[in-house]
Design a protein around this motif. Structure first.
Motif: not given
Length: 133
Positions: A19-33
Protein backbone atom coordinates in the motif's frame (compact mmCIF):
# COMPACT_ATOMS: atom_id res chain seq x y z
CA UNK A 1 -5.17 -25.37 6.76
CA UNK A 2 -4.44 -24.81 3.09
CA UNK A 3 -0.91 -25.92 2.18
CA UNK A 4 0.30 -22.71 0.55
CA UNK A 5 3.99 -23.54 1.01
CA UNK A 6 4.04 -26.47 -1.43
CA UNK A 7 1.96 -24.56 -3.97
CA UNK A 8 4.38 -21.61 -3.81
CA UNK A 9 7.37 -23.96 -4.26
CA UNK A 10 5.79 -25.12 -7.53
CA UNK A 11 4.74 -21.60 -8.58
CA UNK A 12 7.51 -19.29 -7.33
CA UNK A 13 6.62 -16.14 -9.23
CA UNK A 14 3.59 -14.05 -8.49
CA UNK A 15 2.27 -10.60 -7.75
CA UNK A 16 3.20 -8.89 -4.48
CA UNK A 17 1.02 -6.00 -3.37
CA UNK A 18 1.76 -3.25 -0.87
CA UNK A 19 0.00 0.00 0.00
CA UNK A 20 1.25 3.47 -0.87
CA UNK A 21 -0.73 6.61 -0.07
CA UNK A 22 -3.77 4.44 0.63
CA UNK A 23 -3.67 2.77 -2.79
CA UNK A 24 -2.52 -0.73 -3.76
CA UNK A 25 0.84 -1.07 -5.56
CA UNK A 26 1.60 -4.40 -7.24
CA UNK A 27 4.72 -5.85 -8.80
CA UNK A 28 6.16 -9.20 -9.83
CA UNK A 29 7.92 -10.99 -6.96
CA UNK A 30 9.42 -14.37 -6.15
CA UNK A 31 8.60 -16.63 -3.21
CA UNK A 32 11.70 -17.86 -1.36
CA UNK A 33 10.60 -20.34 1.31
CA UNK A 34 8.15 -20.78 4.14
CA UNK A 35 8.35 -21.76 7.78
CA UNK A 36 4.89 -22.49 9.13
CA UNK A 37 2.80 -19.34 8.67
CA UNK A 38 5.86 -17.26 7.74
CA UNK A 39 6.36 -16.80 3.99
CA UNK A 40 9.76 -15.30 3.10
CA UNK A 41 10.74 -12.82 0.40
CA UNK A 42 13.60 -10.39 -0.12
CA UNK A 43 14.12 -6.96 -1.61
CA UNK A 44 16.57 -4.08 -1.54
CA UNK A 45 16.35 -1.27 1.00
CA UNK A 46 16.65 1.34 -1.77
CA UNK A 47 13.39 0.27 -3.45
CA UNK A 48 9.91 1.69 -3.03
CA UNK A 49 8.56 -1.69 -1.89
CA UNK A 50 10.89 -1.57 1.15
CA UNK A 51 9.64 1.88 2.11
CA UNK A 52 6.01 0.90 1.49
CA UNK A 53 6.28 -2.14 3.78
CA UNK A 54 7.94 -0.03 6.48
CA UNK A 55 5.08 2.50 6.28
CA UNK A 56 2.28 -0.08 6.08
CA UNK A 57 3.09 -3.77 6.68
CA UNK A 58 -0.24 -5.04 5.27
CA UNK A 59 0.66 -6.95 2.10
CA UNK A 60 -0.48 -9.78 -0.15
CA UNK A 61 1.09 -12.24 -2.58
CA UNK A 62 -0.81 -14.05 -5.33
CA UNK A 63 0.29 -16.74 -7.76
CA UNK A 64 -1.34 -19.36 -9.97
CA UNK A 65 -0.80 -22.48 -12.00
CA UNK A 66 0.41 -21.83 -15.54
CA UNK A 67 -3.05 -22.57 -16.97
CA UNK A 68 -4.80 -20.43 -14.30
CA UNK A 69 -6.73 -23.51 -13.13
CA UNK A 70 -5.80 -22.73 -9.51
CA UNK A 71 -5.02 -19.36 -7.94
CA UNK A 72 -3.74 -18.85 -4.39
CA UNK A 73 -3.31 -15.59 -2.52
CA UNK A 74 -2.02 -14.90 0.98
CA UNK A 75 -2.32 -11.74 3.01
CA UNK A 76 -0.89 -10.62 6.31
CA UNK A 77 1.66 -8.34 7.93
CA UNK A 78 5.26 -8.19 6.73
CA UNK A 79 8.18 -8.13 9.15
CA UNK A 80 11.82 -7.51 8.24
CA UNK A 81 14.40 -9.84 9.77
CA UNK A 82 18.15 -9.46 9.93
CA UNK A 83 19.05 -13.13 10.31
CA UNK A 84 22.36 -13.84 8.58
CA UNK A 85 21.60 -17.58 8.43
CA UNK A 86 18.29 -17.01 6.63
CA UNK A 87 19.97 -14.57 4.25
CA UNK A 88 22.68 -17.16 3.54
CA UNK A 89 19.99 -19.78 2.91
CA UNK A 90 18.30 -17.41 0.46
CA UNK A 91 21.49 -16.90 -1.52
CA UNK A 92 22.36 -20.61 -1.43
CA UNK A 93 18.95 -21.66 -2.72
CA UNK A 94 18.65 -18.97 -5.39
CA UNK A 95 21.79 -18.56 -7.52
CA UNK A 96 20.39 -15.50 -9.33
CA UNK A 97 20.05 -13.72 -5.98
CA UNK A 98 23.55 -14.79 -5.02
CA UNK A 99 24.82 -13.29 -8.28
CA UNK A 100 22.99 -10.06 -7.48
CA UNK A 101 23.80 -9.68 -3.76
CA UNK A 102 27.09 -11.69 -3.60
CA UNK A 103 27.07 -12.09 0.20
CA UNK A 104 24.43 -12.32 2.94
CA UNK A 105 26.13 -9.32 4.56
CA UNK A 106 25.28 -7.09 1.60
CA UNK A 107 23.91 -3.90 3.21
CA UNK A 108 21.08 -3.48 0.69
CA UNK A 109 19.72 -7.05 1.05
CA UNK A 110 16.53 -7.06 3.11
CA UNK A 111 14.80 -10.28 4.06
CA UNK A 112 11.23 -10.26 5.29
CA UNK A 113 8.38 -12.62 5.95
CA UNK A 114 4.63 -12.31 5.69
CA UNK A 115 2.86 -13.69 8.74
CA UNK A 116 -0.07 -15.24 6.89
CA UNK A 117 -3.43 -14.22 8.31
CA UNK A 118 -5.68 -15.17 5.40
CA UNK A 119 -5.50 -17.51 2.40
CA UNK A 120 -7.76 -17.11 -0.64
CA UNK A 121 -8.02 -19.73 -3.36
CA UNK A 122 -9.87 -20.03 -6.63
CA UNK A 123 -10.40 -22.87 -9.05
CA UNK A 124 -12.99 -23.46 -11.75
CA UNK A 125 -14.56 -26.44 -9.94
CA UNK A 126 -14.86 -25.07 -6.40
CA UNK A 127 -14.89 -21.32 -7.04
CA UNK A 128 -13.50 -18.96 -4.40
CA UNK A 129 -12.61 -19.99 -0.86
CA UNK A 130 -11.24 -17.95 2.02
CA UNK A 131 -9.56 -19.26 5.15
CA UNK A 132 -8.46 -17.25 8.16
CA UNK A 133 -5.26 -18.63 9.67
Amino acid sequence: MIDFSNFFKENLNGIFTTVEDGKPKSRAFQFLFADGKKVYFCTENNKAVFRQIKENPNVSFCTHKADFSYVLSISGKATFVNDINLKARTLDEYPALKEMFKTPNNPILELFYVDVEEVDTFDFVNGSKKEKI
